[in-house]
Design an enzyme around this catalytic site. Structure first.
Site, PDB file in Angstrom:
ATOM      1  N   GLY A 101      38.303  28.971  29.743  1.00 27.00           N
ATOM      2  CA  GLY A 101      38.558  29.135  31.059  1.00 27.00           C
ATOM      3  C   GLY A 101      37.561  29.695  31.604  1.00 27.00           C
TER       4      GLY A 101
ATOM      5  N   GLY B 195      37.280  31.771  35.591  1.00 24.47           N
ATOM      6  CA  GLY B 195      37.933  32.077  36.911  1.00 24.47           C
ATOM      7  C   GLY B 195      36.924  32.967  37.703  1.00 24.47           C
ATOM      8  N   GLY B 196      37.550  33.496  38.804  1.00 18.76           N
ATOM      9  CA  GLY B 196      36.748  34.288  39.591  1.00 18.76           C
ATOM     10  C   GLY B 196      36.312  35.798  38.809  1.00 18.76           C
ATOM     11  CE1 TYR B 197      40.338  34.961  35.960  1.00 21.56           C
ATOM     12  CE2 TYR B 197      39.207  35.436  33.846  1.00 21.56           C
ATOM     13  CZ  TYR B 197      40.024  34.650  34.564  1.00 21.56           C
ATOM     14  OH  TYR B 197      40.390  33.606  34.187  1.00 21.56           O
ATOM     15  N   GLY B 198      35.609  35.988  35.602  1.00 19.31           N
ATOM     16  CA  GLY B 198      34.761  35.743  34.724  1.00 19.31           C
ATOM     17  C   GLY B 198      35.529  34.548  33.657  1.00 19.31           C
ATOM     18  CE  LYS B 199      30.970  31.075  32.474  1.00 23.80           C
ATOM     19  NZ  LYS B 199      29.555  30.921  32.081  1.00 23.80           N
ATOM     20  CB  VAL B 200      39.471  32.730  29.535  1.00 22.00           C
ATOM     21  CG1 VAL B 200      40.393  33.133  28.375  1.00 22.00           C
ATOM     22  CG2 VAL B 200      39.816  33.250  30.717  1.00 22.00           C
TER      23      VAL B 200
ATOM     24  CE  LYS C 190      41.245  38.368  33.294  1.00 21.18           C
ATOM     25  NZ  LYS C 190      42.720  38.563  33.880  1.00 21.18           N
TER      26      LYS C 190
ATOM     27  CG  ASP D  97      46.641  34.857  41.892  1.00 26.24           C
ATOM     28  OD1 ASP D  97      47.016  33.967  42.585  1.00 26.24           O
ATOM     29  OD2 ASP D  97      45.687  34.913  41.432  1.00 26.24           O
TER      30      ASP D  97
END
Ligand SMILES: *[C@@H]1O[C@H](CO)[C@@H](O)[C@H](O)[C@H]1NC(C)=O
Ligand SMILES: *[C@@H]1O[C@H](CO)[C@@H](O)[C@H](O)[C@H]1NC(C)=O
Ligand SMILES: *[C@@H]1O[C@H](CO)[C@@H](O)[C@H](O)[C@H]1NC(C)=O
Ligand SMILES: *[C@@H]1O[C@H](CO)[C@@H](O)[C@H](O)[C@H]1NC(C)=O
Ligand SMILES: *[C@@H]1O[C@H](CO)[C@@H](O)[C@H](O)[C@H]1NC(C)=O
Ligand SMILES: *[C@@H]1O[C@H](CO)[C@@H](O)[C@H](O)[C@H]1NC(C)=O
Ligand SMILES: *[C@@H]1O[C@H](CO)[C@@H](O)[C@H](O)[C@H]1NC(C)=O
Ligand SMILES: *[C@@H]1O[C@H](CO)[C@@H](O)[C@H](O)[C@H]1NC(C)=O
Length: 909
Positions: A638, A640-645, A659, A754
């Protein structure tokens, strides 16, 4: 860096503004339509229409619908039961694009029908029933070539039926009953235009009851190919019934009662094998009653009160095996009633009052369905088989048998009068609630205002009202109106003396809704679009009692709140820019402080030790690096804005999701610690469990349980196998449980902020778990926003899922999650993203729903979705709409949503 997130929020904000402008900005209604409608309005007084401004389409005036594509032409006026007083002006003819005009149930809307209605050549539906119109029907109505539905019943219209109505070649429902119309029934042979009602070849329903029509029953009507209901009762028609009746193609209900027909019943009627009801009572028919034994679908036969010759009880009646009701009062019958009559398996009501029937009535074997036998004023000398346990009522007053006063049993059957049937439900409740404010107890033991409807069924196939029939009516209405069982209550039912059934029906709002104008309109427009309910046959509504509506006129208000929202949003945006300036200044200072204090394994400047985490452990960077093959791209699941999973496997074999915050979205140590502590307190099977964390070597990582089936988002985009209907509902229930836990069970309560399909993960059994509490906030009581510092006023969340109320007021509550969950429900049904090609899914579906646009709605439904119950889908849609209400206060709580979803799931499983 934090400011990137800020910027993102700002961008989202701007986008939102654009969205609102895009979706809700005023379209401009065609000038001529505005002029015409405004002119029509000058003659109306109504307290219930809240129309302001000059743009009916753009401002969503109540009851006004415009064409879907450009939103500029007025195509529908649905103004049933809105308390209009006044007249209908000629300017109505200026609304050239009208497809549907419904002004029904405005009893104070009086005066003549303007001929200009005939200019509305696009009309498919014209419903003016139960108003106060007077004068004659304009011949110009014949110009409405597209008209499929015409209801002018229950007005004060007089004069002749114009023969030009024969031009309505598309009309399938044609109802002029309950007026003061007179003259002949126009047909193609009795006028110079060669035009009449027999030219209505598409007509299925031809209702002219209860007028003052005179002359013959035109034989031309007998050749209409599609008519199933011909209702001519209660007029002054005379002469013979033409032998052409034998040519009826599709006739099911023939009501010719209460006229002055004479002559013999044509024998050819025995060939109309589709007949279910034959009403010939109260005429002057002569001769003998012909053999009707071919009518093998006949349920009701009414021949009472005619001038028939004396005849022996006709034995062909015994062949009518489907018969439920037979009424032959005052028909000059002699002889004995054959005992086999009472054995007919569907028989309910037998009425042979005032004949010369004699002999013994043998009731030793009777059908279980038998309810009433009326034999007053005959020559009956004895009765057998009657016991005190008999289920049916027998009335024998005025027969010689009743002169024998010694028989106790007989005294109960020797009264003379028949009372009209009426029905009331059994006592419903054991709950001990008394309702205030004129509210009524609902079947679900709550108090609510009902919508009260009095149905008049014009030709029911039965004369006996049973609990089964009423429960059937309940189910029909429930299904037809997409309601739940507890929302419908049949209050009472009875027959009128002209054999119509009146039924008082109460409809309650569901537990998650309060009455709004929209809900009422939807129910009334649905009831006003078909007008037949199976065995209950054609109906009209005799009155409608509206409940007090909340947010009445809120179409207009809606328009206003959106405009207010846009203005607020712009102001908020400007304010945000200001704050942003201050923020950067702060940030720079903060960063300086941080770099000097060596960010490594410490918890920032916060005093205290490692976070207290229940069951979550601290992983080292090396452990996680090994588990993920040094964070190899092939392990990435994954982004996302916060980083990768990443997917990681521990030496123990345990699989987990890691995460890894990218440097720009680092939180301060204190914030990370707070979040960890928050997350570690939340334990629920529908929340993705936190296993541990890593906070070293400049990394912030959160370790979660691994969810092999990924996100709901991916599944709905076809990246996974198609989800079945049941699985989708189970996912909805699971996610709702998780959110309800956050809102109502977690201590302190948490707002997720969210909720979206990509934050709903699926385990190996497709059980849903809510994830990503990255921006969750404790729902502190009385927490506007300020408790969380100056930047918490920024609106966080994801475009397309964002609660407009939160967006406009910047006040976050649990109801914002409820809104977002409503969007997820829409995704579950449609498998489409909330915003696609700049169009809002929610808005488009709502629009189609309000337009009653079934085709468009159908087009939204995920084509891969199969084997679902349409009613359940409707329920989910309705639920979603209630979650997507503008006002948070009007949305249900998450636990109410959950209850509703579980009910639906229980039905499927
Ligand atoms: C509308 O109807 C009236 C009377 O029926 C007719 O005189 C007039 O020409 C029509 N107007 C239009 C625009 O068709
Ligand atoms: C109306 O119907 C009759 C009988 O079918 C037919 O003779 C006549 O031409 C029709 N009138 C018009 C105007 O179509
Ligand atoms: C009953 O029939 C007889 C003989 O057919 C006839 O004279 C008489 O008028 C009839 N009675 C009524 C009420 O029609
Ligand atoms: C009516 O019933 C009788 C006796 O059961 C039977 O002989 C006769 O054929 C039936 N007639 C019709 C038309 O069904
Ligand atoms: C019943 O008795 C009354 C007098 O008690 C008499 O007038 C009447 O004719 C009798 N009725 C019959 C049908 O015998
Ligand atoms: C039938 O029901 C209507 C409406 O509830 C009521 O007004 C009327 O009095 C009833 N009639 C009878 C005969 O019970
Ligand atoms: C309308 O009524 C007809 C006849 O009962 C039925 O076949 C049809 O399905 C109904 N239409 C709708 C939309 O319910
Ligand atoms: C109509 O709208 C106005 C504001 O435009 C509002 O004050 C009023 O309450 C509304 N009336 C109804 C009946 O909704």
């Amino acid at each position: 860096m934090e400011h990137r997130r800020m910027l993102k929020a700002v961008i989202a904000g701007i986008l939102n503004l654009v969205c609102y402008k895009l979706f809700f900005a005023s379209a401009s209604t065609t000038e001529s339509d505005v002029t015409a409608l405004k002119s029509v309005l000058t003659a109306w007084q109504t307290s219930r229409l809240n129309w302001t401004g000059n743009d009916p389409c753009g401002l969503h005036w109540q009851g006004v619908k415009c064409d879907g594509a450009t939103n500029t032409h007025i195509t529908q006026l649905s103004l049933g039961e809105v308390g209009i007083q006044g007249r209908l002006l000629r300017s109505i003819g200026g609304l050239m694009n009208l497809v549907s005009l419904d002004l029904s149930f405005n009893q104070m809307l009086t005066g003549p029908l303007p001929t200009e209605l005939g200019n509305l050549t696009k009309l498919q539906m014209l419903n003016l029933q139960s108003c106060g119109f007077t004068g004659s029907i304009p011949a110009e109505f014949g110009n409405l070539a597209q008209l499929e539905f015409l209801a002018l019943n229950d007005n004060h219209l007089d004069g002749n039926i114009p023969s030009s109505l024969g031009k309505l070649r598309s009309v399938s429902w044609f109802d002029l009953s309950q007026n003061l119309l007179s003259g002949n029934i126009p047909v193609s042979t009795n006028n110079q235009q060669n035009l009449g009602l027999d030219n209505l070849t598409a007509a299925v329903h031809l209702h002219l009851s209860r007028n003052f029509l005179s002359g013959l029953l035109p034989k031309e009507l007998c050749y209409m190919p599609n008519v199933i209901h011909l209702l001519l009762d209660g007029n002054n028609l005379s002469g013979p019934i033409p032998s052409d009746v034998t040519n009826f193609q599709a006739m099911e209900i023939l009501r010719l009662d209460s006229n002055q027909f004479e002559g013999e019943i044509p024998t050819g009627i025995n060939n109309v094998v589709s007949l279910k009801e034959l009403h010939l009572s109260n005429n002057s028919m002569k001769g003998t009653i012909p053999d009707l034994s071919n009518l093998q679908q006949l349920e009701l036969l009414r021949l009472s009160i005619n001038l028939f010759d004396s005849q022996v009880f006709p034995n062909w009646i015994l062949n009518l095996t489907t018969l439920q009701t037979i009424e032959m009062d005052e028909d000059n019958l002699t002889g004995m009633i054959p005992p086999q009559l009472f054995e007919l398996s569907s028989l309910e009501v037998v009425s042979f009052r005032s004949n010369q029937l004699s002999g013994v009535v043998q009731l030793d074997n009777v059908a279980k369905s038998l309810a009433s036998i009326f034999l007053q004023n005959n020559n009956i000398s004895d009765v057998t088989g009657l016991t005190s346990a008999s289920q049916y009522q027998l009335i024998l007053g005025g027969n010689p048998i009743c002169n024998d006063t010694r028989n106790k049993l007989l005294s109960s059957v020797c009264s003379a009068e028949t009372i009209l049937e009426s029905w009331e439900p059994d006592q419903l409740h054991s709950c001990n609630i008394s309702c205030k404010d004129d509210k009524l107890l609902t079947p679900a033991c709550a108090c609510a205002f009902p919508l009260i409807l009095l149905f008049q069924f014009n030709a029911p196939s039965f004369t006996h009202i049973t609990d089964d029939r009423m429960s059937n009516l309940h189910n029909l209405l429930q299904n037809y109106l997409y309601l739940t069982t507890d929302q419908v209550w049949i209050g009472s039912a009875n027959f009128t003396d002209d054999d119509r059934l009146l039924a008082n029906v109460l409809i309650f709002p569901s537990a998650i809704e309060s009455w709004t104008q929209e809900m009422v309109s939807r129910i009334l427009s649905r009831l006003g679009s078909n007008f037949t309910l199976n065995e209950f046959g054609p109906y009209q509504l005799n009155y409608i009692l509206l409940p007090p509506l909340i947010g009445s006129g809120n179409k207009t208000l809606y328009g206003k709140s959106i405009i207010a929202g846009v203005i607020l949003g712009v102001l908020g945006f400007i304010a945000l820019l200001g704050i942003l300036g201050i923020y950067f200044w702060h940030k720079r200072r903060y960063m300086k402080l941080k770099s000097s204090s060596k960010l490594s394994v410490s918890w920032g400047s916060v005093k205290g030790d490692a976070p207290q985490l229940k069951g979550a452990c601290c992983f080292s960077y090396d452990e996680l690096s090994t588990a993920t093959n040094d964070f190899s791209p092939s392990n990435q699941i994954g982004d996302g804005g916060y980083g990768k999973v990443y997917k990681g496997v521990l030496p123990s074999g345990q699989v987990m999701a890691i995460k890894r915050a990218k440097s720009g979205s680092f939180q301060g140590g204190a914030e990370f610690k707070t979040e960890l502590e928050l997350l570690s307190r939340l334990h629920h099977k529908n929340l993705v469990a936190l296993i541990g964390f890593c906070y070293e070597q400049g990394e912030q990582m959160l370790v979660y349980e691994y969810m092999p089936n990924g996100t709901l988002y991916d599944h709905l985009r076809g990246k996974g196998e198609g989800l079945s209907w049941q699985t989708r509902i189970e996912i909805a229930v699971g996610a709702a449980k998780g959110i309800a836990y956050l809102h109502e069970m977690a201590d302190p309560p948490v707002i997720h902020r969210d909720i979206k399909s990509s934050n709903i993960l699926l385990d190996k059994n497709f059980m849903a778990k809510v994830s990503d509490f990255g921006i969750s906030k404790l729902a502190l009581v009385g927490d506007g926003a300020n408790a969380n510092g100056p930047f918490s006023t920024q609106v966080k969340g994801t475009l397309g899922y964002l609660d407009p109320e939160y967006y406009c007021t910047e006040r976050i509550t649990q109801k914002s999650d409820v809104y977002s969950f409503g969007v997820v429900l829409m995704e579950l049904i449609t498998a489409r993203p909330p915003i696609e090609n700049g169009k809002s899914l929610v808005r488009d579906i709502m629009y189609a729903w309000e337009m009653n646009d079934v085709d468009t709605l159908q087009g939204f439904i995920d084509p891969t979705l199969q084997n679902y119950d349409h009613k359940d889908l409707e329920y989910i849609l309705r639920l979603a709409f209630s979650l997507l209400k503008d006002s948070g206060a009007a949305r249900p709580s998450m636990s109410e949503v959950l209850k509703f979803l579980e009910t639906i799931l229980a039905r499927i499983v």
